[in-house]
Design a protein around this motif. Structure first.
Motif, PDB file in Angstrom:
ATOM      1  N   GLU A  35       0.835  -1.205   0.000  1.00  9.15           N
ATOM      2  CA  GLU A  35       0.000   0.000   0.000  1.00  9.15           C
ATOM      3  C   GLU A  35       0.870   1.256   0.000  1.00  9.15           C
ATOM      4  O   GLU A  35       0.534   2.239  -0.652  1.00  9.15           O
ATOM      5  N   ARG A  36       2.008   1.201   0.707  1.00  7.55           N
ATOM      6  CA  ARG A  36       2.916   2.355   0.738  1.00  7.55           C
ATOM      7  C   ARG A  36       3.708   2.478  -0.564  1.00  7.55           C
ATOM      8  O   ARG A  36       4.092   3.578  -0.960  1.00  7.55           O
ATOM      9  N   SER A  37       3.997   1.338  -1.188  1.00  7.73           N
ATOM     10  CA  SER A  37       4.824   1.317  -2.404  1.00  7.73           C
ATOM     11  C   SER A  37       4.134   0.493  -3.490  1.00  7.73           C
ATOM     12  O   SER A  37       4.622  -0.577  -3.880  1.00  7.73           O
TER      13      SER A  37
END
Length: 78
Positions: free
Chosen positions: A49-51
């Motif tokens: 989700e972050r990357s």
């Protein structure tokens, strides 16, 4: 397949919502490589989700990166 890897139904839905134009095989391959590093399903999902760009990497490139991390000592989620 995601459920068989240990993702809950909610986590699988969150993962499937990432990069909707990609096929599910990309998500499964990315998740599998992160799980092989020892990350929990929640940690793997949070990382993706972050990357989300990790999902667009070719499977072989993702595997190479995971192998490099293992060589550097990242295992068991450490």
């Amino acid at each position: 397949a995601l459920r068989a890897m240990g993702f809950s139904q909610v986590q699988a839905r969150r993962l499937l919502a990432l990069q909707p134009r990609l096929g599910p095989e990309h998500r499964e391959a990315a998740a599998a490589q992160l799980l092989l590093l020892g990350l929990s399903a929640e940690a793997a999902l949070a990382l993706l989700e972050r990357s989300p760009a990790l999902l667009r990497l070719p499977t072989e490139r993702l595997r190479e990166r995971a192998e490099e991390l293992r060589r550097l000592g990242l295992d068991g989620g450490r």
